[in-house]
Design a protein around this motif. Structure first.
Motif, mmCIF file in Angstrom:
data_model
loop_
_atom_site.group_PDB
_atom_site.id
_atom_site.type_symbol
_atom_site.label_atom_id
_atom_site.label_comp_id
_atom_site.label_asym_id
_atom_site.label_seq_id
_atom_site.Cartn_x
_atom_site.Cartn_y
_atom_site.Cartn_z
ATOM 1 N N LEU A 42 0.821 -1.205 0.000
ATOM 2 C CA LEU A 42 0.000 0.000 0.000
ATOM 3 C C LEU A 42 0.859 1.261 0.000
ATOM 4 O O LEU A 42 0.553 2.236 -0.685
ATOM 5 C CB LEU A 42 -0.920 0.002 1.226
ATOM 6 C CG LEU A 42 -2.027 -1.061 1.233
ATOM 7 C CD1 LEU A 42 -2.662 -1.155 2.615
ATOM 8 C CD2 LEU A 42 -3.080 -0.754 0.182
ATOM 9 N N LYS A 43 1.945 1.215 0.741
ATOM 10 C CA LYS A 43 2.802 2.390 0.828
ATOM 11 C C LYS A 43 3.571 2.615 -0.459
ATOM 12 O O LYS A 43 3.730 3.744 -0.930
ATOM 13 C CB LYS A 43 3.776 2.240 1.997
ATOM 14 C CG LYS A 43 4.591 3.485 2.271
ATOM 15 C CD LYS A 43 5.339 3.382 3.584
ATOM 16 C CE LYS A 43 6.051 4.672 3.903
ATOM 17 N NZ LYS A 43 6.740 4.622 5.218
ATOM 18 N N GLN A 44 4.089 1.533 -1.060
ATOM 19 C CA GLN A 44 4.883 1.680 -2.268
ATOM 20 C C GLN A 44 4.017 2.038 -3.473
ATOM 21 O O GLN A 44 4.481 2.697 -4.396
ATOM 22 C CB GLN A 44 5.661 0.387 -2.553
ATOM 23 C CG GLN A 44 6.705 0.049 -1.504
ATOM 24 C CD GLN A 44 7.688 1.177 -1.272
ATOM 25 O OE1 GLN A 44 8.131 1.822 -2.213
ATOM 26 N NE2 GLN A 44 8.036 1.410 -0.011
ATOM 27 N N ALA A 45 2.767 1.595 -3.471
ATOM 28 C CA ALA A 45 1.882 1.925 -4.593
ATOM 29 C C ALA A 45 1.628 3.424 -4.648
ATOM 30 O O ALA A 45 1.613 4.030 -5.721
ATOM 31 C CB ALA A 45 0.569 1.168 -4.462
ATOM 32 N N ASN A 46 1.399 4.030 -3.475
ATOM 33 C CA ASN A 46 1.273 5.485 -3.355
ATOM 34 C C ASN A 46 0.111 6.060 -4.160
ATOM 35 O O ASN A 46 0.017 7.255 -4.361
ATOM 36 C CB ASN A 46 2.585 6.165 -3.770
ATOM 37 C CG ASN A 46 2.666 7.595 -3.262
ATOM 38 O OD1 ASN A 46 2.088 7.928 -2.233
ATOM 39 N ND2 ASN A 46 3.372 8.440 -3.984
ATOM 40 N N SER A 47 -0.756 5.213 -4.677
ATOM 41 C CA SER A 47 -1.913 5.670 -5.458
ATOM 42 C C SER A 47 -2.836 4.472 -5.637
ATOM 43 O O SER A 47 -2.909 3.610 -4.773
ATOM 44 C CB SER A 47 -1.472 6.252 -6.808
ATOM 45 O OG SER A 47 -0.784 5.294 -7.568
#
Length: 238
Positions: free
Chosen positions: A22-27
């Motif tokens: 979730l954090k790495q997707a950032n979108s």
């Protein structure tokens, strides 16, 4: 839109893998938790259907619920559980294409699974051309800013090419580089640890190529198990 696959047996660090995704997707992102089970031996179709239901412990059910709760905090992201009965190269290839997977996150607990089906699945995933992030057991929040490139003797990508590939998924710089020959040389452990500390490195990068898959368990340790950092594995076209 990122489509992220997380192979897991729903151990404690599955939630950590979901948080990382979730954090790495950032979108916007679609996260699929893949839960692989052995195909049950049965003498009849009805017995197979009864025994093929994936059984989960109360702890696994709670972990899955926590993953959904975390994903609900991100309105533009979805999380789904995919139960997979048995695994093969064609089945996995079709699944990755169907999900349009462009990133794979592997929890540390999944690499440590003893059942051969999980080792086989991990080897199949490694033969795909999709970038893979191997996590450690640590559960703290990850900030990927500086990376150490571990270059194997067979690698053909130079650092500028690798930096360009990595830049498509992460906002980080390759600030250090080490050439490795053969298996991970234990005598370099202290030198690499010193470089990690000196340069504040929080991610290791390596490249991989397709290999012949064997059902036997791996014997060698992954580099991040020795150095204690996540490893981003980039598939290198031959």
């Amino acid at each position: 839109m990122k489509n992220i696959l997380i192979p897991t047996t729903l151990q404690h660090d599955t939630l950590f893998a979901v948080k990382t995704a979730l954090k790495q997707a950032n979108s916007n992102c679609n996260i699929t938790i893949m839960y692989v089970c052995d195909v049950a031996d049965a003498e009849s179709a009805s017995l197979f259907l009864r025994s093929a239901r994936p059984s989960k412990t109360d702890l696994q059910a709670k972990i899955l619920e926590a993953c959904h709760s975390e994903a609900n905090n991100y309105p533009h992201c979805t999380l789904e559980l995919h139960n997979r009965y048995g695994i093969s190269a064609p089945l996995l290839k079709n699944l990755l294409q169907h999900l349009n997977t462009d990133f794979i996150i592997v929890p540390a607990s999944y690499r440590q699974e003893r059942d051969s089906i999980h080792h086989y699945c991990l080897n199949l995933l490694a033969n795909s051309k999709i970038s893979m992030l191997h996590l450690t057991e640590a559960g703290e929040e990850l900030e990927f800013n500086k990376a150490l490139y571990l270059e194997h003797s067979s690698a053909q990508l130079d650092i500028p090419q690798l930096q360009e590939l990595v830049g498509n998924s992460f906002n980080l710089r390759i600030v250090s580089h080490a050439s490795l020959t053969g298996n991970y040389p234990e005598q370099l452990e202290q030198q690499l640890s010193d470089a990690i500390t000196k340069n504040n490195i929080d991610l290791l990068i390596e490249t991989r190529k397709a290999e012949k898959i064997r059902m036997k368990k791996r014997k060698e340790a992954y580099v991040n198990e020795t150095l204690g950092l996540p490893v981003l594995s980039i598939f290198e076209e031959v």
